[in-house]
Design a protein around this motif. Structure first.
Motif, PDB file in Angstrom:
ATOM      1  N   HIS A   5       0.879  -1.164   0.000  1.00 58.43           N
ATOM      2  CA  HIS A   5       0.000   0.000   0.000  1.00 58.43           C
ATOM      3  C   HIS A   5       0.912   1.208   0.000  1.00 58.43           C
ATOM      4  CE1 HIS A   5      -2.209   3.384   1.739  1.00 58.43           C
ATOM      5  NE2 HIS A   5      -3.157   2.923   0.936  1.00 58.43           N
ATOM      6  N   CYS A   6       0.817   2.023  -1.022  1.00 57.57           N
ATOM      7  CA  CYS A   6       1.663   3.208  -1.160  1.00 57.57           C
ATOM      8  C   CYS A   6       0.970   4.400  -0.508  1.00 57.57           C
ATOM      9  CB  CYS A   6       1.943   3.499  -2.632  1.00 57.57           C
ATOM     10  SG  CYS A   6       2.920   4.995  -2.891  1.00 57.57           S
ATOM     11  N   PRO A   7       1.576   4.982   0.535  1.00 56.13           N
ATOM     12  CA  PRO A   7       0.957   6.149   1.161  1.00 56.13           C
ATOM     13  C   PRO A   7       0.997   7.392   0.270  1.00 56.13           C
ATOM     14  CG  PRO A   7       3.040   5.618   2.231  1.00 56.13           C
ATOM     15  CD  PRO A   7       2.764   4.536   1.232  1.00 56.13           C
ATOM     16  N   ALA A   8       1.917   7.443  -0.677  1.00 56.24           N
ATOM     17  CA  ALA A   8       2.024   8.613  -1.562  1.00 56.24           C
ATOM     18  C   ALA A   8       0.827   8.708  -2.511  1.00 56.24           C
ATOM     19  CB  ALA A   8       3.327   8.563  -2.346  1.00 56.24           C
ATOM     20  N   THR A  21      14.928  -1.477  -5.597  1.00 57.43           N
ATOM     21  CA  THR A  21      16.133  -0.663  -5.683  1.00 57.43           C
ATOM     22  C   THR A  21      17.233  -1.139  -4.747  1.00 57.43           C
ATOM     23  OG1 THR A  21      15.204   0.903  -4.093  1.00 57.43           O
ATOM     24  CG2 THR A  21      14.868   1.378  -6.440  1.00 57.43           C
ATOM     25  N   ALA A  22      16.870  -1.848  -3.662  1.00 56.28           N
ATOM     26  CA  ALA A  22      17.875  -2.356  -2.711  1.00 56.28           C
ATOM     27  C   ALA A  22      17.208  -3.359  -1.775  1.00 56.28           C
ATOM     28  CB  ALA A  22      18.481  -1.222  -1.904  1.00 56.28           C
ATOM     29  N   MET A  23      18.062  -4.169  -1.142  1.00 55.34           N
ATOM     30  CA  MET A  23      17.607  -5.103  -0.111  1.00 55.34           C
ATOM     31  C   MET A  23      18.615  -5.059   1.016  1.00 55.34           C
ATOM     32  SD  MET A  23      16.267  -8.259  -2.474  1.00 55.34           S
ATOM     33  CE  MET A  23      16.142  -9.367  -1.132  1.00 55.34           C
ATOM     34  N   VAL A  24      18.119  -5.014   2.261  1.00 58.83           N
ATOM     35  CA  VAL A  24      18.975  -4.948   3.431  1.00 58.83           C
ATOM     36  C   VAL A  24      18.507  -6.009   4.416  1.00 58.83           C
ATOM     37  CG1 VAL A  24      19.725  -3.520   5.371  1.00 58.83           C
ATOM     38  CG2 VAL A  24      19.328  -2.478   3.131  1.00 58.83           C
ATOM     39  N   ASN A  25      19.438  -6.770   4.956  1.00 57.89           N
ATOM     40  CA  ASN A  25      19.134  -7.763   5.981  1.00 57.89           C
ATOM     41  C   ASN A  25      19.668  -7.216   7.299  1.00 57.89           C
ATOM     42  OD1 ASN A  25      18.438 -10.053   7.333  1.00 57.89           O
ATOM     43  ND2 ASN A  25      19.889 -11.384   6.305  1.00 57.89           N
ATOM     44  N   ASP A  26      18.761  -6.927   8.247  1.00 59.38           N
ATOM     45  CA  ASP A  26      19.191  -6.413   9.544  1.00 59.38           C
ATOM     46  C   ASP A  26      18.633  -7.283  10.658  1.00 59.38           C
ATOM     47  OD1 ASP A  26      16.536  -5.636   9.893  1.00 59.38           O
ATOM     48  OD2 ASP A  26      16.925  -3.517   9.517  1.00 59.38           O
ATOM     49  N   GLU A  27      18.798  -6.843  11.906  1.00 59.52           N
ATOM     50  CA  GLU A  27      18.378  -7.655  13.048  1.00 59.52           C
ATOM     51  C   GLU A  27      16.866  -7.812  13.139  1.00 59.52           C
ATOM     52  OE1 GLU A  27      18.591  -3.435  14.061  1.00 59.52           O
ATOM     53  OE2 GLU A  27      20.124  -4.775  13.329  1.00 59.52           O
ATOM     54  N   GLN A  28      16.107  -6.998  12.435  1.00 57.01           N
ATOM     55  CA  GLN A  28      14.648  -7.090  12.466  1.00 57.01           C
ATOM     56  C   GLN A  28      14.078  -7.870  11.294  1.00 57.01           C
ATOM     57  OE1 GLN A  28      13.672  -2.938  12.635  1.00 57.01           O
ATOM     58  NE2 GLN A  28      13.549  -2.976  14.860  1.00 57.01           N
ATOM     59  N   GLY A  29      14.904  -8.286  10.369  1.00 53.91           N
ATOM     60  CA  GLY A  29      14.421  -9.024   9.202  1.00 53.91           C
ATOM     61  C   GLY A  29      15.011  -8.469   7.923  1.00 53.91           C
ATOM     62  N   ILE A  30      14.285  -8.596   6.849  1.00 52.38           N
ATOM     63  CA  ILE A  30      14.739  -8.151   5.532  1.00 52.38           C
ATOM     64  C   ILE A  30      13.906  -6.941   5.119  1.00 52.38           C
ATOM     65  CG2 ILE A  30      14.997  -8.799   3.104  1.00 52.38           C
ATOM     66  CD1 ILE A  30      14.997 -11.758   4.174  1.00 52.38           C
ATOM     67  N   VAL A  31      14.578  -5.914   4.615  1.00 50.72           N
ATOM     68  CA  VAL A  31      13.893  -4.731   4.117  1.00 50.72           C
ATOM     69  C   VAL A  31      14.133  -4.660   2.614  1.00 50.72           C
ATOM     70  CG1 VAL A  31      13.648  -2.236   4.245  1.00 50.72           C
ATOM     71  CG2 VAL A  31      14.284  -3.526   6.282  1.00 50.72           C
ATOM     72  N   VAL A  32      13.043  -4.579   1.860  1.00 50.02           N
ATOM     73  CA  VAL A  32      13.124  -4.448   0.407  1.00 50.02           C
ATOM     74  C   VAL A  32      12.723  -3.015   0.065  1.00 50.02           C
ATOM     75  CG1 VAL A  32      12.260  -5.291  -1.810  1.00 50.02           C
ATOM     76  CG2 VAL A  32      12.492  -6.877   0.122  1.00 50.02           C
ATOM     77  N   MET A  33      13.657  -2.259  -0.518  1.00 49.86           N
ATOM     78  CA  MET A  33      13.360  -0.903  -0.952  1.00 49.86           C
ATOM     79  C   MET A  33      12.917  -0.968  -2.413  1.00 49.86           C
ATOM     80  SD  MET A  33      15.292  -0.542   1.793  1.00 49.86           S
ATOM     81  CE  MET A  33      17.033  -0.601   1.568  1.00 49.86           C
ATOM     82  N   GLY A  39       6.140   6.646  -8.580  1.00 47.54           N
ATOM     83  CA  GLY A  39       7.460   7.263  -8.479  1.00 47.54           C
ATOM     84  C   GLY A  39       7.963   7.438  -7.061  1.00 47.54           C
ATOM     85  N   ALA A  40       7.119   7.192  -6.061  1.00 48.03           N
ATOM     86  CA  ALA A  40       7.515   7.344  -4.659  1.00 48.03           C
ATOM     87  C   ALA A  40       8.383   6.168  -4.213  1.00 48.03           C
ATOM     88  CB  ALA A  40       6.283   7.444  -3.774  1.00 48.03           C
ATOM     89  N   ALA A  41       9.384   6.466  -3.398  1.00 45.22           N
ATOM     90  CA  ALA A  41      10.223   5.421  -2.820  1.00 45.22           C
ATOM     91  C   ALA A  41       9.504   4.813  -1.625  1.00 45.22           C
ATOM     92  CB  ALA A  41      11.559   6.002  -2.385  1.00 45.22           C
ATOM     93  N   GLY A  42       9.689   3.515  -1.430  1.00 48.78           N
ATOM     94  CA  GLY A  42       9.056   2.840  -0.310  1.00 48.78           C
ATOM     95  C   GLY A  42       9.916   1.708   0.197  1.00 48.78           C
ATOM     96  N   ALA A  43       9.515   1.135   1.331  1.00 47.96           N
ATOM     97  CA  ALA A  43      10.235   0.009   1.922  1.00 47.96           C
ATOM     98  C   ALA A  43       9.222  -0.998   2.445  1.00 47.96           C
ATOM     99  CB  ALA A  43      11.137   0.492   3.048  1.00 47.96           C
ATOM    100  N   TRP A  44       9.543  -2.263   2.282  1.00 54.65           N
ATOM    101  CA  TRP A  44       8.688  -3.361   2.734  1.00 54.65           C
ATOM    102  C   TRP A  44       9.534  -4.282   3.586  1.00 54.65           C
ATOM    103  CZ3 TRP A  44       8.322  -8.596   0.390  1.00 54.65           C
ATOM    104  CH2 TRP A  44       7.250  -9.325   0.883  1.00 54.65           C
ATOM    105  N   ARG A  45       9.136  -4.491   4.840  1.00 52.88           N
ATOM    106  CA  ARG A  45       9.886  -5.354   5.748  1.00 52.88           C
ATOM    107  C   ARG A  45       9.274  -6.742   5.734  1.00 52.88           C
ATOM    108  NH1 ARG A  45      13.707  -4.844   9.233  1.00 52.88           N
ATOM    109  NH2 ARG A  45      13.636  -2.585   9.306  1.00 52.88           N
ATOM    110  N   THR A  46      10.130  -7.752   5.639  1.00 52.83           N
ATOM    111  CA  THR A  46       9.690  -9.138   5.607  1.00 52.83           C
ATOM    112  C   THR A  46      10.711  -9.974   6.371  1.00 52.83           C
ATOM    113  OG1 THR A  46       8.998 -10.950   4.189  1.00 52.83           O
ATOM    114  CG2 THR A  46      10.833  -9.615   3.403  1.00 52.83           C
ATOM    115  N   GLY A  47      10.537 -11.273   6.384  1.00 55.04           N
ATOM    116  CA  GLY A  47      11.488 -12.162   7.037  1.00 55.04           C
ATOM    117  C   GLY A  47      10.913 -12.757   8.304  1.00 55.04           C
TER     118      GLY A  47
END
Length: 63
Positions: A5-8, A21-33, A39-47
C-alpha cells in the motif's frame, strides 16, 4: 512480485522485481526498498522476525 500500500498515491500496487532498488538484511528481518508506480520510494519489511511480530510496524527504517 509483492503487493504494497503506497501512502504517496494511497493505492494498493503490485511491485515487480524491476522496481526493487535495494535489499537490506538487519536484526529485524529483511527490508526491500522499491519505487512505486507513482514514483515514490518505499520500503517493505519481511522475514522471520517480521512474521513473529504481533503487530507489524509500518515500514520504518533506522537511520
Amino acid at each position: 512480485m509483492f503487493d504494497i500500500h503506497c501512502p504517496a498515491c494511497d493505492r494498493r500496487q503490485l511491485v515487480f522485481p524491476s522496481q526493487i532498488t535495494a535489499m537490506v538484511n538487519d536484526e529485524q528481518g529483511i527490508v526491500v526498498m522499491y519505487t512505486c508506480w507513482c514514483g515514490a520510494a518505499g520500503a517493505w519489511r519481511t522475514g522471520a522476525a517480521q512474521a513473529d511480530a504481533a503487530v507489524a510496524p509500518e515500514h520504518v527504517l533506522a537511520s
